[in-house]
Every structure is written in C-alpha cells, then in structure tokens.
Design an enzyme around this catalytic site. Structure first.
Site, PDB file in Angstrom:
ATOM      1  N   GLU A 124       0.850  -1.197   0.000  1.00 36.78           N
ATOM      2  CA  GLU A 124       0.000   0.000   0.000  1.00 36.78           C
ATOM      3  C   GLU A 124       0.880   1.239   0.000  1.00 36.78           C
ATOM      4  O   GLU A 124       2.055   1.166   0.383  1.00 36.78           O
ATOM      5  CB  GLU A 124      -0.885  -0.007   1.253  1.00 36.78           C
ATOM      6  CG  GLU A 124      -0.096   0.257   2.530  1.00 36.78           C
ATOM      7  CD  GLU A 124      -0.802  -0.211   3.798  1.00 36.78           C
ATOM      8  OE1 GLU A 124      -0.960  -1.431   3.964  1.00 36.78           O
ATOM      9  OE2 GLU A 124      -1.157   0.652   4.608  1.00 36.78           O
ATOM     10  N   LYS A 126       2.832   4.543   1.002  1.00 38.42           N
ATOM     11  CA  LYS A 126       3.306   5.131   2.262  1.00 38.42           C
ATOM     12  C   LYS A 126       2.953   6.611   2.196  1.00 38.42           C
ATOM     13  O   LYS A 126       3.514   7.358   1.385  1.00 38.42           O
ATOM     14  CB  LYS A 126       4.815   4.926   2.407  1.00 38.42           C
ATOM     15  CG  LYS A 126       5.374   5.462   3.713  1.00 38.42           C
ATOM     16  CD  LYS A 126       6.802   4.973   3.907  1.00 38.42           C
ATOM     17  CE  LYS A 126       7.388   5.331   5.245  1.00 38.42           C
ATOM     18  NZ  LYS A 126       7.347   6.725   5.598  1.00 38.42           N
ATOM     19  N   ASP A 128       2.832  10.408   2.963  1.00 34.85           N
ATOM     20  CA  ASP A 128       3.823  11.318   3.525  1.00 34.85           C
ATOM     21  C   ASP A 128       3.106  12.408   4.321  1.00 34.85           C
ATOM     22  O   ASP A 128       2.945  13.539   3.870  1.00 34.85           O
ATOM     23  CB  ASP A 128       4.645  11.939   2.382  1.00 34.85           C
ATOM     24  CG  ASP A 128       5.905  12.607   2.916  1.00 34.85           C
ATOM     25  OD1 ASP A 128       6.198  12.462   4.122  1.00 34.85           O
ATOM     26  OD2 ASP A 128       6.597  13.265   2.122  1.00 34.85           O
ATOM     27  N   TYR A 236      -4.553   2.882   8.647  1.00 35.54           N
ATOM     28  CA  TYR A 236      -3.836   1.742   8.071  1.00 35.54           C
ATOM     29  C   TYR A 236      -3.306   0.754   9.096  1.00 35.54           C
ATOM     30  O   TYR A 236      -2.704  -0.250   8.738  1.00 35.54           O
ATOM     31  CB  TYR A 236      -2.682   2.220   7.183  1.00 35.54           C
ATOM     32  CG  TYR A 236      -1.735   3.205   7.823  1.00 35.54           C
ATOM     33  CD1 TYR A 236      -0.946   2.851   8.909  1.00 35.54           C
ATOM     34  CD2 TYR A 236      -1.621   4.512   7.325  1.00 35.54           C
ATOM     35  CE1 TYR A 236      -0.087   3.753   9.503  1.00 35.54           C
ATOM     36  CE2 TYR A 236      -0.761   5.430   7.915  1.00 35.54           C
ATOM     37  CZ  TYR A 236      -0.001   5.043   9.006  1.00 35.54           C
ATOM     38  OH  TYR A 236       0.848   5.929   9.591  1.00 35.54           O
ATOM     39  N   LYS A 324      11.113   2.704  -0.359  1.00 37.60           N
ATOM     40  CA  LYS A 324      11.085   4.139  -0.635  1.00 37.60           C
ATOM     41  C   LYS A 324      11.236   4.433  -2.131  1.00 37.60           C
ATOM     42  O   LYS A 324      11.964   3.733  -2.842  1.00 37.60           O
ATOM     43  CB  LYS A 324      12.229   4.834   0.117  1.00 37.60           C
ATOM     44  CG  LYS A 324      12.170   4.705   1.625  1.00 37.60           C
ATOM     45  CD  LYS A 324      10.903   5.237   2.209  1.00 37.60           C
ATOM     46  CE  LYS A 324      10.971   6.533   2.938  1.00 37.60           C
ATOM     47  NZ  LYS A 324      11.969   6.845   3.871  1.00 37.60           N
ATOM     48  N   CYS A 418      42.184  19.944  13.973  1.00 37.86           N
ATOM     49  CA  CYS A 418      40.784  20.268  14.261  1.00 37.86           C
ATOM     50  C   CYS A 418      40.574  21.764  14.031  1.00 37.86           C
ATOM     51  O   CYS A 418      41.320  22.581  14.586  1.00 37.86           O
ATOM     52  CB  CYS A 418      40.464  19.891  15.701  1.00 37.86           C
ATOM     53  SG  CYS A 418      38.881  20.531  16.264  1.00 37.86           S
ATOM     54  N   CYS A 421      39.715  23.343  17.878  1.00 35.31           N
ATOM     55  CA  CYS A 421      40.674  23.440  18.994  1.00 35.31           C
ATOM     56  C   CYS A 421      42.118  23.303  18.523  1.00 35.31           C
ATOM     57  O   CYS A 421      43.037  23.362  19.338  1.00 35.31           O
ATOM     58  CB  CYS A 421      40.365  22.391  20.056  1.00 35.31           C
ATOM     59  SG  CYS A 421      40.771  20.711  19.546  1.00 35.31           S
ATOM     60  N   CYS A 442      39.374  14.509  15.724  1.00 40.09           N
ATOM     61  CA  CYS A 442      40.115  15.442  16.562  1.00 40.09           C
ATOM     62  C   CYS A 442      40.526  14.690  17.823  1.00 40.09           C
ATOM     63  O   CYS A 442      39.729  13.966  18.416  1.00 40.09           O
ATOM     64  CB  CYS A 442      39.187  16.612  16.888  1.00 40.09           C
ATOM     65  SG  CYS A 442      39.680  17.524  18.341  1.00 40.09           S
ATOM     66  N   CYS A 448      38.343  19.808  23.571  1.00 42.04           N
ATOM     67  CA  CYS A 448      37.878  20.474  22.346  1.00 42.04           C
ATOM     68  C   CYS A 448      36.480  21.024  22.594  1.00 42.04           C
ATOM     69  O   CYS A 448      35.553  20.271  22.897  1.00 42.04           O
ATOM     70  CB  CYS A 448      37.852  19.475  21.195  1.00 42.04           C
ATOM     71  SG  CYS A 448      37.068  20.135  19.720  1.00 42.04           S
TER      72      CYS A 448
HETATM   73  S1  IVH Z   1       2.407   1.065   9.103  1.00 42.90           S
HETATM   74  C1  IVH Z   1       3.865  -1.140  12.568  1.00 42.90           C
HETATM   75  N1  IVH Z   1       1.462   2.013   6.875  1.00 42.90           N
HETATM   76  O1  IVH Z   1       5.456   5.672   8.050  1.00 42.90           O
HETATM   77  C2  IVH Z   1       3.781  -0.367  11.337  1.00 42.90           C
HETATM   78  N2  IVH Z   1       2.905   3.398   8.157  1.00 42.90           N
HETATM   79  O2  IVH Z   1       8.230   5.020   8.709  1.00 42.90           O
HETATM   80  C3  IVH Z   1       3.325   0.994  11.558  1.00 42.90           C
HETATM   81  N3  IVH Z   1       3.247   5.619   7.212  1.00 42.90           N
HETATM   82  O3  IVH Z   1       5.289   6.219  11.484  1.00 42.90           O
HETATM   83  C4  IVH Z   1       3.270   1.825  10.396  1.00 42.90           C
HETATM   84  N4  IVH Z   1       1.950   5.360   5.452  1.00 42.90           N
HETATM   85  O4  IVH Z   1       3.717   7.543   9.974  1.00 42.90           O
HETATM   86  C5  IVH Z   1       2.238   2.250   7.928  1.00 42.90           C
HETATM   87  N5  IVH Z   1       0.493   2.763   4.905  1.00 42.90           N
HETATM   88  C6  IVH Z   1       1.272   2.984   5.961  1.00 42.90           C
HETATM   89  C7  IVH Z   1       1.926   4.207   6.143  1.00 42.90           C
HETATM   90  C8  IVH Z   1       2.753   4.371   7.252  1.00 42.90           C
HETATM   91  C9  IVH Z   1       2.741   6.197   6.109  1.00 42.90           C
HETATM   92  C10 IVH Z   1       4.208   6.256   8.133  1.00 42.90           C
HETATM   93  C11 IVH Z   1       3.824   6.213   9.581  1.00 42.90           C
HETATM   94  C12 IVH Z   1       4.987   5.591  10.281  1.00 42.90           C
HETATM   95  C13 IVH Z   1       6.083   5.774   9.283  1.00 42.90           C
HETATM   96  C14 IVH Z   1       7.125   4.716   9.443  1.00 42.90           C
END
Ligand code: IVH
Length: 701
Positions: A124, A126, A128, A236, A324, A418, A421, A442, A448
């Site tokens: 699914e 992720k 942002d 989610y 990612k 350094c 210092c 250093c 320092c």
């Molecule tokens: S699952 C135990 N699903 O990504 C798993 N996280 O890097 C809990 N996030 O803190 C997270 N979309 O803020 C999950 N479809 C998704 C997500 C998601 C965004 C974020 C979430 C989490 C962060 C982890």
C-alpha cells in the site's frame, strides 16, 4: 473509606485497580461523548492519581489496557503527554528491489519449519503525512495523540476531532471495547496550494511542503485554526486492542473502513516479491496524479498470527518494510566546504550550496561524509554538483558535473588539525580490519569545545535525558556563556543562577516562568531511567538499544560500571560476560571498557553522579511465566521453529538470550547436533530442555 495505598496487599490492590479502571473509563466516556461529566474534575484527578500510584507500587499488576496516562499538567507546548497503550513503531527501509527480495527471504527463513506455508504480503502507499493514534472506547473517540517518541505522544484530541474523516463514533459493530486506531493525517495538493496562496496574499510565511502544513496544523493550540485546514486521514494500522478483530492485515483494514475510516484504495495482496514489486511500480506510476504526497510503498505480512510470531526489533516490526521511492535530484553550486566537529571528534565535511529546491524543499547544505568521499567524488569549491534528498535524510552530493567545472579549480585539501581546537586530527587504525578508519578525528577529547558542546547536546537529546526547555539552542547558549561546560554543570545551574548578576529570568529568550520551568525540568531529570542515562554518556557505539541491553543485563548503573571496570582484560570473567550479551560484539564491548578506564571520563562521571541518581532497571514484563528474567542459551539446530523465532519467543517472555554458556546460564535449549555448549551445560549442571520441551513451555504461557 478508601484504604491507604501503603496498606493494600497485592490482592486488594488488584481489585482496587480494576475498580478504578472501570470508574475512570466510564467517566472518560461520559465526559467526552455525552458531554455530561459523571464525577467532578477534582475527584476524577484524585482517583486517577490513586490508580497510577497503585500501578507504580504494584508494577506486576499493571493491566495490559492500563489507562493512557496523562503525565502531569500540559507541558510548555500546551499539550499534555499521552502514553500510547502500545508503542507506535516505525518501519525499516528498502531502497531497491533486492532489499525487498531479502525481506521476503528473511520471512521465509523465519518460518522455514512451517511446512507448506505461503507468505502473503499487503502492499500500500506510504503516505507522507503525520501519524496519529486514536483511542476509541466502546466505539467512542476518547483520545488522540501524536506519535512523539513512539511511547509518549502529545494529546491533540481536540484538533483531531475537527478532521471530518475521523469519526467521533465508530459505525457498525464488531469493534473491540478499546482500540487504538493508527493512521496518517495529510493534506491534499489542492488544499496545500490554496493555503499557501492565501498566506502569501496575507503577507504571511508559506509552508515548504504538505507534510509540514499537516504537522503545523495538528499542533495548533486553537482547534478552530486546525478546523479550517481541511486535513484528511487514512487509517492503516492499530495499536492496543482489547480483543482481536481480524485474522489478516487486509481484512483488518477493511473493518476499519466499515467502522467509518477512509482507507487507501491502492492496497493489494501480493503472493511473492515479484508481485510486491509490480504493485510498487503501479503505485509509483500513479504517484503524480494521486493528489497527495506519498514517499514509497509499505509491505506488511498479511497473516496477523504470523506477524505476532515474527515480532519486532528495537522500534520497528520485522514483518513490515517501507520501499522508498528514489530520491529527488537537482543541480547547484558548491560555494564552500566547511568542517564540522562531532561529539566523538569526527570531522565531517559539509558542502555549503547555492540554495536549490529539491522535491519541494530548499536545501543549502549537503554532507560530504568524509575525506575519502571528497577525494573519490573530487568535489571542489565552485563545482556544479547533482544533489539529492530522500525523506528526512541529510541531502547528499551524487556527483560533480565536470563539464561545468571552472578553470583553475584546485582539489580540496582536507585539514589534519581540528578547525575548532587545533588539536591534531588523525585517522585511527581499525584493529579489526587493520586499515585506516575512514573518519578523521580530533584528538582533543573534552578539551575540544566542539566535542564538549556536542556531548552536552547528546546528553539532553530525546533518547537521553530529554530535559524540557533544554534543547540544542539553549545548550549552545549556556555553553557559549560559560555557564555549562560538562553535564554535571546542568544540575548546579540553578544554585549558581541565584548569585549571577544576570539571572536566567533576565536573559534573552527567558522569563521568570520559563526559567523556573527549566529548573523544575532539570530537577526531574536527576533520576533518569537507566537506559537513557547509559545512552546519555555518549559512549561510542552505544546507541539507545545497546544501552537498553546493558540496563537489562546489569540492572543498576553501579553494576554496569563495576563490570566495565573489571573487564580490563580479555580473559576476565567480566569481559566475557559483556560479550555474552546477545547483540554485543567486541567493538561495543571494547568501547565500553575504554570509556570507563579513561581518566577524564572517570572524573566527569564522578562529578555527574554527585548530581544524578539513575534509576535501577525494572523489567516491565509479566512475571507469571517460568522463564521471565532467566538467561537462556539456544544451541544445536531446531527442527520446528527457526532459531530467530525461538529467540523472539524467549525475549517476549522476558528472558535474556545469551550466546554462551556460563555459571549464570539458567536454561540451555539444545536442538539436534548440539555440541560443546551442551557439554558445558551438563558440566555446570544447568537445566537442559530439548526443542519439544521448550515449545511446550512456550505454549503454556
Ligand atoms: S504502518 C507497525 N502504513 O510511516 C507499522 N505506516 O516510517 C506501523 N506511514 O510512522 C506503520 N503510510 O507515519 C504504515 N500505509 C502505511 C503508512 C505508514 C505512512 C508512516 C507512519 C509511520 C512511518 C514509518
């Protein structure tokens, strides 16, 4: 008449805890849902305090569904703190397809003895945005919190209530009595653009990206402002649940939808890594037209029982990973190269860049990592370079565009002193590899100023002592003014302030309220939790998870220190014990020993311990199983479960897993072809279990 807590025995305490839990939960519902408080505030607070005092006195009685604790009054920011009933975890990352294949292979290996098992994963987007946890009790939204440090977040209930996509009451049926629903608060591209347009017209500051605006909106003290932002929410995941409600991830998320939440329509079930990667590309193709920001794809093991078995490491589940999207890139000019001196003396070169926008964020600095990296990429002042940034990581320089190099430019000459210092900066020889370390350091140590200052910042950082009101900026100021040089000075600040000509309350950025608040926070930090304190010392290679391992193993700071001092030879019992801690290798062990034998450190630590009394570490585990607190060694090959799973089971039950057998070992689980460890266990008369006996024992718990 209520009995004094001191007079309660354990049985009475349990009854009292249950009674208070019920009373407070009902009061919460009446207060939030019906807007008709059942008991007055003072009584509510008194009962809640009694509840937490009983929990504190009888930690073993702590209920799984202990009330989310409001720790004290609202903090400086205006939000009170909320303890998540179950921590909010983060995710490990996959940066390429091989990482995804490796992830699936790890799963297969973990479950290798489950015959015929086919692992399925959900995939699914992720999102942002900003994660939030929403607690529902009997279907009523009672409390919402930010992630915070994963264990404690901030209470932003009122702000979350203004989000249309967050139901105040769950729809339908079948939801557990108590459930923490987890998801992402985000803002659409359209709303982001409209808000920024308005801000610009009004001559106000604009936001750099949608995530920042979502985060800023959630932290508004006035919920009316949040309400105007048209925030959205995708559910989610979930945290604490008082009862199971589904058997797979996919099914569970569908339930969240039935109860009134938006869920992401692009979630799919995949049977293998190929299908996962296809779904990744499918989502990536739609990225530009979704109308909101996503920064990758999250894969989760679908079967919830298997998720439970696979478990978690540190603060991330093993059963999920974030794949990612590639970093965004742009080109710009290197205007200067500066050297920063870190806490451990590492000299890190930083490129100062002509400001450039990458993925919606203006960047002005990029890390050049180390001396070799500059040489390898041959980055020179005046060069045009390609920079990239991915998520929150520090922007990096990918390569130099040689065609654009100005004539007469010269290679960068890395300093061997350094810059702060002027001590000699050297590259140590790594004893293991027999090679020069990539990092030049250093040699000034705490002499320092840069190292001393960075050490102080580390000491007060989030996983360390985390003193409210004493962040990097304040440390910088106190250090520059000569008020705090070493960690111990933090705790004598108040005493010295009384005779200071310009007391803190008269300094810029402070008033009498914030000054006294800071002193209060410093006072509270005098009894830090043991893992935090060990971490705060800044021992090389000792991050918060290693610090926690030490705290668990030694229980008190005195014991840890004693062991580190006694471990002065590789043959010593104390050194061998350090090494027997599962997860601690030679590099870390040596670093600990070196730290405690260093004269300057000894002196600084002595001063610090006059001010601070670290708490002893109490295992927060159920004590009702036969292996809690025991030291277990697994040896030989297991046939029914993988070694990794056996270890995870033991740790879940509160046992320590060790790699070697000694007189301290309580149980040895011996599989097929167990060799010298089994023999040693027999010689030492340690309890020995075979695989079946181990599994029976786990089953019973
Ligand atoms: S699952 C135990 N699903 O990504 C798993 N996280 O890097 C809990 N996030 O803190 C997270 N979309 O803020 C999950 N479809 C998704 C997500 C998601 C965004 C974020 C979430 C989490 C962060 C982890």
């Amino acid at each position: 008449m209520q009995k004094d807590i001191g007079e309660l025995d354990s049985d009475e305490a349990k009854i009292e805890l249950d009674r208070l839990h019920k009373l407070l939960a009902e009061a919460d519902i009446a207060y939030h849902a019906k807007d008709a408080p059942k008991i007055d505030d003072a009584k509510y607070d008194a009962q809640k305090m009694r509840y937490f005092l009983i929990e504190e006195k009888f930690p073993l009685l702590k209920r799984n569904d202990s009330l989310a604790e409001k720790v004290g009054a609202p903090i400086a920011s205006g939000f009170s703190k909320v303890v998540h009933l179950q921590p909010m975890l983060s995710l490990g990352n996959a940066f390429n397809e091989k990482d995804v294949v490796d992830f699936v292979e790890r799963g297969k290996k973990f479950f290798k003895h489950d015959k015929g098992l086919e692992l399925a994963f959900t995939a699914e987007p992720k999102i942002d945005g900003v994660s939030a946890s929403l607690r529902y009790e009997n279907g009523v939204f009672v409390q919402g919190a930010t992630r915070g440090d994963g264990s404690i977040g901030e209470d932003i209930t009122e702000n979350l209530k203004t989000i249309k996509e967050i139901p105040h009451y769950l729809l339908g049926e079948g939801y557990p009595d108590v459930i923490e629903i987890r998801g992402e608060v985000y803002i659409s591209h359209d709303d982001f653009a409209a808000l920024n347009k308005r801000a610009k017209e009004a001559g106000e500051q604009t936001y750099v990206n949608p995530r920042n605006i979502a985060a800023g909106s959630l932290r508004q003290l006035d919920a009316n402002v949040t309400a105007k932002r048209n925030l959205k929410f995708f559910a989610y995941a979930w945290g604490f649940i008082s009862a199971p409600f589904a058997s797979s991830q996919f099914e569970a998320v569908q339930k969240l939808h039935e109860w009134g939440f938006e869920i992401n329509p692009l979630m799919a079930i995949c049977k293998n890594s190929q299908e996962m990667i296809s779904q990744y590309h499918l989502i990536e193709e739609q990225r530009a037209t979704l109308g909101y920001d996503i920064d990758g794809v999250v894969y989760k093991l679908d079967d919830l029982d298997l998720q439970q078995r696979w478990g978690a490491v540190a603060r991330a589940p093993r059963w999920a990973i974030a794949h990612k999207f590639p970093a965004e890139q742009a080109s710009t000019i290197v205007e200067a190269i500066d050297i920063q001196v870190g806490r451990t003396g590492a000299l890190t070169p930083v490129a100062r860049l002509k400001p450039v926008t990458v993925g919606g964020v203006v960047i002005t600095n990029a890390t050049l990592h180390n001396e070799d990296e500059i040489k390898r990429k041959d980055v020179r002042i005046g060069d045009t370079v390609v920079v990239q940034r991915a998520g929150d990581v520090i922007p990096q320089i990918v390569k130099v565009i040689l065609e654009k190099r100005p004539s007469g430019s010269i290679p960068y000459d890395f300093p061997d002193r350094c810059p702060v210092c002027k001590s000699e900066a050297i590259r140590e020889i790594d004893p293991k590899a027999g090679q020069k370390d990539v990092v030049r350091r250093c040699t000034g140590g705490l002499v320092c100023p840069a190292q001393a200052k960075e050490n102080l910042k580390h000491f007060v950082s989030r996983n360390a002592l985390d003193i409210d009101g004493l962040g990097e900026k304040q440390v910088e100021m106190f250090f520059e003014q000569g008020l705090i040089e070493h960690a111990a000075d933090i705790f004598t600040l108040e005493g010295r302030d009384k005779t200071n000509l310009t007391p803190l309350r008269n300094k810029e950025g402070f008033g009498s309220k914030s000054a006294s608040k800071l002193f209060e926070a410093i006072k509270a930090a005098r009894t830090p939790e043991l893992p935090r304190f060990i971490f705060a010392l800044g021992i090389r290679h000792v991050g918060i998870s290693n610090a926690t391992l030490f705290a668990k193993t030694y229980g008190s700071f005195e014991e840890f220190e004693r062991a580190a001092i006694a471990a002065n030879t590789k043959e010593s019992e104390a050194y061998l014990q350090l090494l027997s801690i599962d997860g601690i290798g030679q590099t870390v062990a040596n670093s600990v020993v070196t730290f405690f034998h260093n004269e300057k450190n000894k002196k600084a630590l002595g001063e610090l311990l006059k001010q601070v009394k670290p708490q002893n570490y109490v295992l927060k585990i159920k004590n009702d199983n036969p292996v809690a607190g025991k030291i277990i060694v697994f040896t030989g090959s297991l046939e029914k479960i993988s070694r990794a799973e056996a270890k995870a089971q033991a740790e879940r039950m509160g046992a320590k897993v060790s790699g070697s057998v000694s007189s301290k070992t309580d149980i040895v689980v011996a599989g097929e072809k167990a060799g010298s460890k089994l023999k040693k266990a027999q010689d030492l008369d340690v309890q020995i279990l075979n695989e079946n006996e181990w599994l029976e024992l786990v089953e019973k718990v």
